[in-house]
Design an enzyme around this catalytic site. Sequence first.
Site, PDB file in Angstrom:
ATOM      1  N   GLU A 232      -5.962  -4.372  -7.287  1.00  0.00           N
ATOM      2  CA  GLU A 232      -5.369  -4.371  -5.941  1.00  0.00           C
ATOM      3  C   GLU A 232      -4.242  -5.396  -5.839  1.00  0.00           C
ATOM      4  O   GLU A 232      -3.236  -5.160  -5.171  1.00  0.00           O
ATOM      5  CB  GLU A 232      -6.435  -4.656  -4.876  1.00  0.00           C
ATOM      6  CG  GLU A 232      -7.516  -3.579  -4.742  1.00  0.00           C
ATOM      7  CD  GLU A 232      -6.970  -2.212  -4.338  1.00  0.00           C
ATOM      8  OE1 GLU A 232      -5.829  -2.124  -3.848  1.00  0.00           O
ATOM      9  OE2 GLU A 232      -7.688  -1.210  -4.545  1.00  0.00           O
ATOM     10  N   TRP A 235      -1.144  -3.947  -7.008  1.00  0.00           N
ATOM     11  CA  TRP A 235      -0.471  -3.144  -5.955  1.00  0.00           C
ATOM     12  C   TRP A 235       0.424  -4.046  -5.104  1.00  0.00           C
ATOM     13  O   TRP A 235       1.535  -3.708  -4.751  1.00  0.00           O
ATOM     14  CB  TRP A 235      -1.510  -2.483  -5.026  1.00  0.00           C
ATOM     15  CG  TRP A 235      -1.852  -1.070  -5.372  1.00  0.00           C
ATOM     16  CD1 TRP A 235      -3.065  -0.622  -5.805  1.00  0.00           C
ATOM     17  CD2 TRP A 235      -0.989   0.087  -5.299  1.00  0.00           C
ATOM     18  NE1 TRP A 235      -3.003   0.741  -6.000  1.00  0.00           N
ATOM     19  CE2 TRP A 235      -1.755   1.199  -5.696  1.00  0.00           C
ATOM     20  CE3 TRP A 235       0.348   0.287  -4.938  1.00  0.00           C
ATOM     21  CZ2 TRP A 235      -1.233   2.493  -5.741  1.00  0.00           C
ATOM     22  CZ3 TRP A 235       0.869   1.582  -4.987  1.00  0.00           C
ATOM     23  CH2 TRP A 235       0.088   2.653  -5.386  1.00  0.00           C
ATOM     24  N   TRP A 264      10.661  13.889  12.909  1.00  0.00           N
ATOM     25  CA  TRP A 264       9.776  12.889  13.522  1.00  0.00           C
ATOM     26  C   TRP A 264       9.959  12.886  15.041  1.00  0.00           C
ATOM     27  O   TRP A 264      11.064  13.073  15.528  1.00  0.00           O
ATOM     28  CB  TRP A 264      10.097  11.504  12.979  1.00  0.00           C
ATOM     29  CG  TRP A 264       9.880  11.355  11.505  1.00  0.00           C
ATOM     30  CD1 TRP A 264      10.835  11.328  10.537  1.00  0.00           C
ATOM     31  CD2 TRP A 264       8.627  11.217  10.833  1.00  0.00           C
ATOM     32  NE1 TRP A 264      10.257  11.167   9.304  1.00  0.00           N
ATOM     33  CE2 TRP A 264       8.895  11.102   9.453  1.00  0.00           C
ATOM     34  CE3 TRP A 264       7.291  11.177  11.257  1.00  0.00           C
ATOM     35  CZ2 TRP A 264       7.893  10.946   8.502  1.00  0.00           C
ATOM     36  CZ3 TRP A 264       6.291  11.026  10.306  1.00  0.00           C
ATOM     37  CH2 TRP A 264       6.593  10.913   8.950  1.00  0.00           C
ATOM     38  N   ASN A 299      -8.542  -1.861   4.912  1.00  0.00           N
ATOM     39  CA  ASN A 299      -7.594  -0.977   4.225  1.00  0.00           C
ATOM     40  C   ASN A 299      -7.902   0.486   4.542  1.00  0.00           C
ATOM     41  O   ASN A 299      -6.995   1.290   4.770  1.00  0.00           O
ATOM     42  CB  ASN A 299      -7.665  -1.218   2.714  1.00  0.00           C
ATOM     43  CG  ASN A 299      -6.621  -0.418   1.975  1.00  0.00           C
ATOM     44  OD1 ASN A 299      -5.443  -0.488   2.291  1.00  0.00           O
ATOM     45  ND2 ASN A 299      -7.056   0.378   1.014  1.00  0.00           N
ATOM     46  N   TRP A 317       7.081   7.122  11.710  1.00  0.00           N
ATOM     47  CA  TRP A 317       6.194   6.153  11.064  1.00  0.00           C
ATOM     48  C   TRP A 317       6.639   4.709  11.285  1.00  0.00           C
ATOM     49  O   TRP A 317       5.822   3.786  11.262  1.00  0.00           O
ATOM     50  CB  TRP A 317       6.087   6.443   9.554  1.00  0.00           C
ATOM     51  CG  TRP A 317       7.379   6.276   8.794  1.00  0.00           C
ATOM     52  CD1 TRP A 317       8.329   7.234   8.573  1.00  0.00           C
ATOM     53  CD2 TRP A 317       7.871   5.075   8.176  1.00  0.00           C
ATOM     54  NE1 TRP A 317       9.372   6.706   7.854  1.00  0.00           N
ATOM     55  CE2 TRP A 317       9.112   5.381   7.588  1.00  0.00           C
ATOM     56  CE3 TRP A 317       7.392   3.770   8.048  1.00  0.00           C
ATOM     57  CZ2 TRP A 317       9.884   4.452   6.898  1.00  0.00           C
ATOM     58  CZ3 TRP A 317       8.147   2.845   7.360  1.00  0.00           C
ATOM     59  CH2 TRP A 317       9.377   3.178   6.794  1.00  0.00           C
ATOM     60  N   TRP A 340       3.249   1.953   4.448  1.00  0.00           N
ATOM     61  CA  TRP A 340       3.601   2.944   5.488  1.00  0.00           C
ATOM     62  C   TRP A 340       4.467   4.061   4.906  1.00  0.00           C
ATOM     63  O   TRP A 340       4.291   5.230   5.252  1.00  0.00           O
ATOM     64  CB  TRP A 340       4.305   2.273   6.668  1.00  0.00           C
ATOM     65  CG  TRP A 340       3.336   1.790   7.711  1.00  0.00           C
ATOM     66  CD1 TRP A 340       2.817   0.537   7.820  1.00  0.00           C
ATOM     67  CD2 TRP A 340       2.731   2.565   8.761  1.00  0.00           C
ATOM     68  NE1 TRP A 340       1.939   0.475   8.882  1.00  0.00           N
ATOM     69  CE2 TRP A 340       1.872   1.700   9.482  1.00  0.00           C
ATOM     70  CE3 TRP A 340       2.840   3.890   9.176  1.00  0.00           C
ATOM     71  CZ2 TRP A 340       1.124   2.133  10.583  1.00  0.00           C
ATOM     72  CZ3 TRP A 340       2.103   4.320  10.278  1.00  0.00           C
ATOM     73  CH2 TRP A 340       1.253   3.445  10.963  1.00  0.00           C
TER      74      TRP A 340
HETATM   75  P1  FAD Z   1      -9.096  -6.547  -0.633  1.00  0.00           P
HETATM   76  O1  FAD Z   1      -9.586  -5.158  -0.681  1.00  0.00           O
HETATM   77  O2  FAD Z   1     -10.080  -7.610  -0.819  1.00  0.00           O
HETATM   78  O3  FAD Z   1      -7.948  -6.657  -1.751  1.00  0.00           O
HETATM   79  C1  FAD Z   1      -7.615  -7.899  -2.393  1.00  0.00           C
HETATM   80  C2  FAD Z   1      -6.126  -8.147  -2.190  1.00  0.00           C
HETATM   81  O4  FAD Z   1      -5.358  -7.140  -2.842  1.00  0.00           O
HETATM   82  C3  FAD Z   1      -5.674  -8.116  -0.738  1.00  0.00           C
HETATM   83  O5  FAD Z   1      -5.900  -9.365  -0.124  1.00  0.00           O
HETATM   84  C4  FAD Z   1      -4.209  -7.771  -0.865  1.00  0.00           C
HETATM   85  O6  FAD Z   1      -3.435  -8.916  -1.156  1.00  0.00           O
HETATM   86  C5  FAD Z   1      -4.180  -6.861  -2.081  1.00  0.00           C
HETATM   87  N1  FAD Z   1      -4.192  -5.449  -1.654  1.00  0.00           N
HETATM   88  C6  FAD Z   1      -5.255  -4.651  -1.473  1.00  0.00           C
HETATM   89  N2  FAD Z   1      -4.852  -3.395  -1.140  1.00  0.00           N
HETATM   90  C7  FAD Z   1      -3.508  -3.432  -1.109  1.00  0.00           C
HETATM   91  C8  FAD Z   1      -2.516  -2.445  -0.837  1.00  0.00           C
HETATM   92  N3  FAD Z   1      -2.814  -1.170  -0.515  1.00  0.00           N
HETATM   93  N4  FAD Z   1      -1.212  -2.829  -0.856  1.00  0.00           N
HETATM   94  C9  FAD Z   1      -0.865  -4.102  -1.174  1.00  0.00           C
HETATM   95  N5  FAD Z   1      -1.779  -5.061  -1.460  1.00  0.00           N
HETATM   96  C10 FAD Z   1      -3.066  -4.728  -1.430  1.00  0.00           C
HETATM   97  N6  FAD Z   1      -1.524  -5.746   3.101  1.00  0.00           N
HETATM   98  C11 FAD Z   1      -0.929  -6.923   3.385  1.00  0.00           C
HETATM   99  O7  FAD Z   1      -1.245  -7.933   2.735  1.00  0.00           O
HETATM  100  N7  FAD Z   1       0.010  -7.021   4.378  1.00  0.00           N
HETATM  101  C12 FAD Z   1       0.390  -5.940   5.120  1.00  0.00           C
HETATM  102  O8  FAD Z   1       1.262  -6.075   5.990  1.00  0.00           O
HETATM  103  C13 FAD Z   1      -0.251  -4.697   4.858  1.00  0.00           C
HETATM  104  N8  FAD Z   1       0.047  -3.592   5.599  1.00  0.00           N
HETATM  105  C14 FAD Z   1      -0.569  -2.392   5.296  1.00  0.00           C
HETATM  106  C15 FAD Z   1      -0.229  -1.247   6.027  1.00  0.00           C
HETATM  107  C16 FAD Z   1      -0.837  -0.021   5.736  1.00  0.00           C
HETATM  108  C17 FAD Z   1      -0.452   1.223   6.512  1.00  0.00           C
HETATM  109  C18 FAD Z   1      -1.795   0.055   4.720  1.00  0.00           C
HETATM  110  C19 FAD Z   1      -2.468   1.372   4.381  1.00  0.00           C
HETATM  111  C20 FAD Z   1      -2.134  -1.056   3.982  1.00  0.00           C
HETATM  112  C21 FAD Z   1      -1.525  -2.292   4.248  1.00  0.00           C
HETATM  113  N9  FAD Z   1      -1.859  -3.456   3.518  1.00  0.00           N
HETATM  114  C22 FAD Z   1      -1.222  -4.640   3.799  1.00  0.00           C
HETATM  115  C23 FAD Z   1      -2.749  -3.386   2.341  1.00  0.00           C
HETATM  116  C24 FAD Z   1      -4.256  -3.608   2.591  1.00  0.00           C
HETATM  117  O9  FAD Z   1      -4.694  -2.820   3.651  1.00  0.00           O
HETATM  118  C25 FAD Z   1      -4.594  -5.073   2.862  1.00  0.00           C
HETATM  119  O10 FAD Z   1      -4.007  -5.898   1.882  1.00  0.00           O
HETATM  120  C26 FAD Z   1      -6.114  -5.275   2.811  1.00  0.00           C
HETATM  121  O11 FAD Z   1      -6.755  -4.446   3.731  1.00  0.00           O
HETATM  122  C27 FAD Z   1      -6.440  -6.730   3.093  1.00  0.00           C
HETATM  123  O12 FAD Z   1      -7.812  -6.946   3.111  1.00  0.00           O
HETATM  124  P2  FAD Z   1      -8.511  -7.737   1.942  1.00  0.00           P
HETATM  125  O13 FAD Z   1      -7.790  -9.014   1.656  1.00  0.00           O
HETATM  126  O14 FAD Z   1      -9.946  -7.852   2.260  1.00  0.00           O
HETATM  127  O15 FAD Z   1      -8.274  -6.746   0.722  1.00  0.00           O
END
Ligand code: FAD
Length: 431
Positions: A232, A235, A264, A299, A317, A340
């Site tokens: 993650e 990503w 849109w 997420n 969007w 997004w």
């Molecule tokens: P965990 O599941 O514990 O993941 C560990 C770390 O991996 C996260 O802290 C994050 O840094 C990274 N990560 C995980 N999933 C993603 C992903 N899809 N994209 C990028 N990094 C990821 N994340 C943000 O940090 N900032 C945002 O502004 C943001 N906007 C989002 C908008 C949308 C529409 C979506 C679908 C996802 C977005 N995310 C964003 C990604 C993700 O949802 C969050 O990083 C995650 O939910 C944070 O929770 P966590 O730290 O418990 O994640």
Amino acid sequence: MKHGLNLLIQHGKPEDILPSIAKASGAHTVYAHTETCSEELRVERGVRAGLQKVRRQTQEPSGKNPLSPKLELVWGSTMYHTDDLPFHPTELPDVYTQFRKSVESKCTIRSCFKLPTSLGPLPRCDLDEIGGWGCVPLVDDLGLHHEKVNMGMCFRGGESAALSRVNEYFWRKDLLRVYKETRNGMLGPDYSTKFSPWLASGCISPRLVYEEVKRYEKERQANDSTYWVLFELIWRDYFRFLSVKYVNSLFQIGGPRKVESIKWSQDRVLFESWREGRTGYPLIDANMKELYTTGFMSNRGRQIVCSFLVRDMGIDWRMGAEWFETCLLDYDPCSNYGNWTYGAGVGNDPREDRYFSIPKQAQNYDPDGEYVAYWLPELQALPKDKRHFPGKSYIKQIVPLKFGSSNQRHGRSNYNRRQGKDYAGGSKNFY
Ligand code: FAD
């Protein structure tokens, strides 16, 4: 302070504050992380211009030590350093898996720096000129108020709180062991790491998280879950590097692929119902209430509400992305707009074009309706199997679902038949 320095706290715009601190402290250099997106780059330019107006009082010849402090930028924020990538960011692969496999096989992750034993002495500084050391403002001072949320994560700012969460999640509660199985949850503090707000504001580095994962793998166990946290974080890196490759197209309606075929809508009534959590779909409404109340959403939730806004409502969007930008504690331009664009089907990788079916998502990720009943207490009295589709006991659904119906009949054939010409790209993934 133990290391001989203090943290100076001010509230305002970097381009106003940093030059005044540099002036008062006689600094010759201001160090900052390199930014990649346009608004942040504009601030960077503003800081540089502000510093150029500062005249340092120095006895040294001006050729050796310029009279104005300079701005020195260093790469930070990502787990992999940009200089270590096997390609220039402008040549980044458009398929995430290719990027991941390439960095995993060809790059190493740099170690964290050790904290210097001494950070002093304090620069000669006229602190009165800039209002003293300052202190962390209280929530009330910012015109906000505390919300009590029993089932959420209590986010406290700063590095100590971030390190304590790493310690709790990895070591004390041993949750890293099962992360891959729990990460799609929506309710409570422990289904995922919740590191994102601290990562986004620079309180911890992804390199530190990497080192802790490796230490855990050595001292406890290595499994799919321990790897998945790194997966993650890759990503997260990927979206940051994509912002270098695609620059402003990340913020434009057609996204990196410059998709023009989607029509849109900017219907305010539909958008407001989504924003305020009044769509008539408990799974959407609960997630939107959580976002507004806490500044966080799982997420899973983010993917579902994004899909609903763009696919079921057909709303631009960028309006959704802007609302996320307003609310999210972990807001980061690259991850937010990157995700997004994927959700809207205009991202750089057309294969990431997804439709999230509410009945299916509800069944898989909130089968007993516990999450929706927490955020929408009016559903608590209903039987568990009615909470996601409560009919007349809840507000009317503002739009029908585009693919699949609310009585849980959904499937690829229906989806394919009705997909029409609304969206670019022939095949969508149905979740
Ligand atoms: P965990 O599941 O514990 O993941 C560990 C770390 O991996 C996260 O802290 C994050 O840094 C990274 N990560 C995980 N999933 C993603 C992903 N899809 N994209 C990028 N990094 C990821 N994340 C943000 O940090 N900032 C945002 O502004 C943001 N906007 C989002 C908008 C949308 C529409 C979506 C679908 C996802 C977005 N995310 C964003 C990604 C993700 O949802 C969050 O990083 C995650 O939910 C944070 O929770 P966590 O730290 O418990 O994640």
